[in-house]
Design a protein around this motif. Structure first.
Motif, PDB file in Angstrom:
ATOM      1  N   ASN A  63       0.705  34.019-122.312  1.00  7.57           N
ATOM      2  CA  ASN A  63      -0.442  34.826-122.747  1.00  7.57           C
ATOM      3  C   ASN A  63      -0.704  34.698-124.249  1.00  7.57           C
ATOM      4  OD1 ASN A  63       2.051  36.292-123.125  1.00  7.57           O
ATOM      5  ND2 ASN A  63       0.809  38.081-123.687  1.00  7.57           N
ATOM      6  N   PHE A 103      -0.704  37.031-116.274  1.00  5.07           N
ATOM      7  CA  PHE A 103      -0.268  37.048-117.668  1.00  5.07           C
ATOM      8  C   PHE A 103       0.820  38.115-117.859  1.00  5.07           C
ATOM      9  CE2 PHE A 103      -4.760  35.656-117.999  1.00  5.07           C
ATOM     10  CZ  PHE A 103      -4.585  34.459-118.680  1.00  5.07           C
ATOM     11  N   VAL A 107      -3.922  38.742-123.650  1.00  3.30           N
ATOM     12  CA  VAL A 107      -4.122  37.330-124.004  1.00  3.30           C
ATOM     13  C   VAL A 107      -4.527  37.228-125.479  1.00  3.30           C
ATOM     14  CG1 VAL A 107      -5.449  35.240-123.534  1.00  3.30           C
ATOM     15  CG2 VAL A 107      -4.788  36.758-121.651  1.00  3.30           C
TER      16      VAL A 107
END
Length: 243
Positions: A63, A103, A107
């Motif tokens: 991520n 993730f 992010v």
């Protein structure tokens, strides 16, 4: 590498959307040899190549992405401030959703200068950084400085004091790590003090994926300064200061 026909079409949509984004005012400004669509494709490939299987329908990907560019390319792309990284992150999330990727945390995409790169060349680095949160009040810098034992995890510093803490993904853990590879109550880090200073040990709480200390799987083990504790895709480092 894309996975099957769905993956290819998903990547094409990924690229087409970014091409549309830069077709107007962006297109007049991006004269660098490195184009945003090239970066978008590279981010998608990095996600594909880094995917780890969690289950038949879910795969874990990094991520935290760093795009390294020449100084000239970085100057041109960085002129848009946070707009370009935010759009790249949005597109990457769409790609992840289409591929059933997961993730470990928010992010992040960062554009950086790399002195060894020339105009038109770039590279992408990535890593999984789980979101970390603590129960109780926020820790102050003074508490960290005074602590005889500190746990470093994803840029956070947590003072350790007797009797210790429980680390896991569940809400009842003292230190919560948003990592799909971490169990709800994964590991207990016990702390005791004697005349020589703090004594720290780790104890696996029956986790699904186990506990690694300096690369070796353990159930119960004493640890010393600099020891690396890995749970899921997250690494914690013990820092000790002798009395």
């Amino acid at each position: 590498m894309s996975k099957g026909g769905t993956g290819v079409s998903g990547l094409q949509r990924f690229e087409n959307r970014l091409e549309q984004m830069i077709s107007g005012v962006f297109a007049r400004t991006f004269r660098s040899a490195v184009q945003p669509v090239e970066i978008s494709s590279a981010l998608a490939r990095e996600a594909d190549n880094s995917a780890q299987v969690l289950s038949r329908d879910r795969r874990l990907i990094p991520n935290d992405f760093h795009v390294e560019l020449s100084e000239a390319d970085h100057e041109r792309l960085d002129a848009f401030g946070p707009a370009l990284p935010a759009e790249l992150a949005s597109l990457l999330k769409d790609h992840a959703a289409a591929q059933s990727y997961v993730f470990t945390g928010p992010v992040s995409i960062t554009l950086e200068i790399a002195e060894d790169l020339t105009t038109g060349r770039f590279r992408v680095r990535s890593k999984a950084v789980a979101k970390v949160s603590q129960s109780g009040p926020d820790v102050t810098e003074t508490q960290v400085r005074r602590a005889s034992a500190v746990l470093e995890i994803n840029g956070e510093h947590l003072p350790l004091s007797p009797p210790g803490i429980i680390v896991g993904r569940g809400n009842d853990a003292d230190l919560r790590v948003n990592d799909p590879g971490v169990s709800r109550r994964h590991v207990e880090i016990r702390v005791a003090h004697d005349a020589d200073g703090p004594r720290v040990s780790v104890h696996d709480l029956g986790s699904t994926n186990g506990v690694l200390v300096n690369g070796r799987r353990v159930e119960n083990a004493a640890i010393a300064d600099g020891a690396e504790i890995r749970i899921g895709n997250t690494t914690m480092t013990l820092r000790q200061r002798q009395a």
